[in-house]
Design a protein around this motif. Structure first.
Motif, short mmCIF file in Angstrom:
data_model
loop_
_atom_site.label_atom_id
_atom_site.label_comp_id
_atom_site.label_asym_id
_atom_site.label_seq_id
_atom_site.Cartn_x
_atom_site.Cartn_y
_atom_site.Cartn_z
N ILE A 158 0.86 -1.18 0.00
CA ILE A 158 0.00 0.00 0.00
C ILE A 158 0.89 1.23 0.00
O ILE A 158 1.73 1.40 0.89
CB ILE A 158 -0.93 0.02 1.23
CG1 ILE A 158 -1.82 -1.22 1.24
CG2 ILE A 158 -1.77 1.29 1.23
CD1 ILE A 158 -2.63 -1.37 2.50
N SER A 171 1.02 5.40 0.01
CA SER A 171 0.21 6.56 0.39
C SER A 171 1.03 7.83 0.28
O SER A 171 2.19 7.86 0.70
CB SER A 171 -0.32 6.41 1.82
OG SER A 171 -0.85 7.63 2.31
N GLN A 226 -4.90 13.29 0.41
CA GLN A 226 -4.21 12.01 0.43
C GLN A 226 -4.63 11.16 -0.76
O GLN A 226 -5.78 11.15 -1.17
CB GLN A 226 -4.53 11.26 1.73
CG GLN A 226 -3.80 9.92 1.86
CD GLN A 226 -4.12 9.21 3.16
OE1 GLN A 226 -5.19 9.40 3.74
NE2 GLN A 226 -3.22 8.39 3.64
N ILE A 257 -4.06 7.04 -2.07
CA ILE A 257 -3.61 5.71 -1.68
C ILE A 257 -3.81 4.75 -2.84
O ILE A 257 -4.85 4.76 -3.50
CB ILE A 257 -4.39 5.20 -0.45
CG1 ILE A 257 -4.23 6.16 0.74
CG2 ILE A 257 -3.93 3.81 -0.05
CD1 ILE A 257 -5.06 5.79 1.94
N THR A 265 -2.57 0.54 -4.26
CA THR A 265 -1.91 -0.74 -3.98
C THR A 265 -1.08 -1.16 -5.19
O THR A 265 -1.45 -0.89 -6.34
CB THR A 265 -2.94 -1.84 -3.66
OG1 THR A 265 -3.84 -1.99 -4.77
CG2 THR A 265 -3.72 -1.51 -2.41
#
Length: 351
Positions: free
Chosen positions: A173, A175, A185, A187, A189
């Motif tokens: 992950i 971020s 923010q 995020i 994967t």
């Protein structure tokens, strides 16, 4: 004669009655200067005994002024910060000796937060063999933090455009937090696969009278932590943890490291090499802990092997060296729990 006396008395009374005092005219000046989300108010009040200044968002200043002379208004020239965008009417109201009011107002428009709100954004490029490049495309930020988490492991970097060199296959992950006028923010994967896994740690032995053999994996990695011990600035806990059956974390501590000698990666490397040597360790300088149980009541710790290896930089701040330490441990957690003993191999990363 009587009528003449009456008229004369009335004229006398009228002559003795005081004339109404003249109330000087109120003079108000209101000048506004907008600097982003800050308003500078230059207000001048003359011939007033009191005035109110309203910023238009529910905030007001109530001040007193000297009636006898021209006076610069209370808080004139000071800055006021608006907490959100909007259209505001700034009103200055003054009162004369008789309480009569006079007001002036001006309208301002704040769009500071909309114009300066940060946007967290980036592009990711997987170059193969565990290499992931992040190109920062964020806007309107003052500072940022990038983190990567995977399998219980986590690192942070302040590098603007970091390159991650992952050393285990798995899902990570990523971020990015952009901070400024507010926070934003993003995020994502990233799945890393088809790379050759590095050397793995393990624990082989007994946990409360049960045979255990666990090999390190993506979801159960040995994690190095550098912490100040017990709130003291005189020593540092260098810890490493490993998950045993039942999801309990086994952690080993070393209390013999000095923070003023661990300010750089090279200094940390030298401290580990000098303190993690083959042989039986002083139990007063080491500790073993099991999550949910606490510190071992008694323990014996012996280092069987210390080995330096090349380390892929998971984040740019990480050193390109790591140190494997193989322990022989026995930790007694009391009669209600029992003993954990065996051979334990862990990796110490330097960052």
């Amino acid at each position: 004669m009587k009528h003449l006396f009456t008229i004369g008395f009335l004229l006398f009374l009228c002559a003795c009655k005081p004339k109404d005092s003249v109330v000087p005219e109120l003079i108000l000046e209101l000048d506004l200067q907008l600097e982003g989300n800050q308003l500078v108010v230059f207000n001048k009040v003359q011939n007033a005994i009191k005035y109110d200044l309203h910023y238009g968002d529910g905030t007001e200043i109530i001040g007193q002024t000297d009636f006898s002379k021209a006076t610069i208004g209370f808080n004139s020239g000071s800055k006021y910060t608006y907490q959100k965008d909007g259209v505001y009417i700034v009103t200055l109201t003054a009162y004369d000796l008789k309480g009569k009011a006079k007001s002036v107002n001006k309208t301002i428009s704040i769009d500071y937060y909309a114009r300066n709100k940060p946007t967290a954004d980036y592009a990711l490029l997987q170059a193969g063999n565990g290499v992931v490049e992040l190109k920062n495309q964020s806007k309107n930020y003052q500072w940022m933090m990038i983190s990567v988490i995977g399998g219980g492991m986590g690192y942070k970097t302040e590098t603007e455009n970091p390159v991650f060199n992952f050393d285990l296959n798995g899902t990570y992950i990523i971020s990015l937090v952009a901070n400024g006028v507010g926070q934003s923010q993003r995020i994502d994967t990233v799945v890393v696969k088809n790379i050759k896994d590095r050397e793995l740690g393990y624990f082989k032995g007994e946990v409360f009278n049960q045979e255990v053999a666990i090999t390190e994996s993506f979801t159960n990695q040995s994690v190095t932590e550098y912490n100040v011990a017990g709130g003291s600035k005189d020593n540092v806990q260098l810890t490493n943890s490993f998950r045993l059956p039942g999801n309990q974390m086994l952690k080993i501590y070393n209390f013999n490291l000095k923070p003023n000698q661990m300010q750089t990666n090279q200094m940390k490397y030298e401290q580990i090499i000098s303190n993690y040597t083959v042989g039986v360790k002083n139990p007063q300088l080491w500790a073993i802990e099991l999550s949910g149980v606490g510190m071992a009541r008694s323990k014996s710790i012996e280092i069987l092997e210390v080995k330096e290896v090349a380390q892929q930089k998971i984040v740019p701040e990480m050193d390109n060296r790591a140190i494997w330490v193989t322990y022989k441990i026995q930790a007694d957690f009391g009669p209600e729990r029992g003993i954990v003993k065996g051979t334990w191999k862990v990796r110490y990363t330097i960052y």
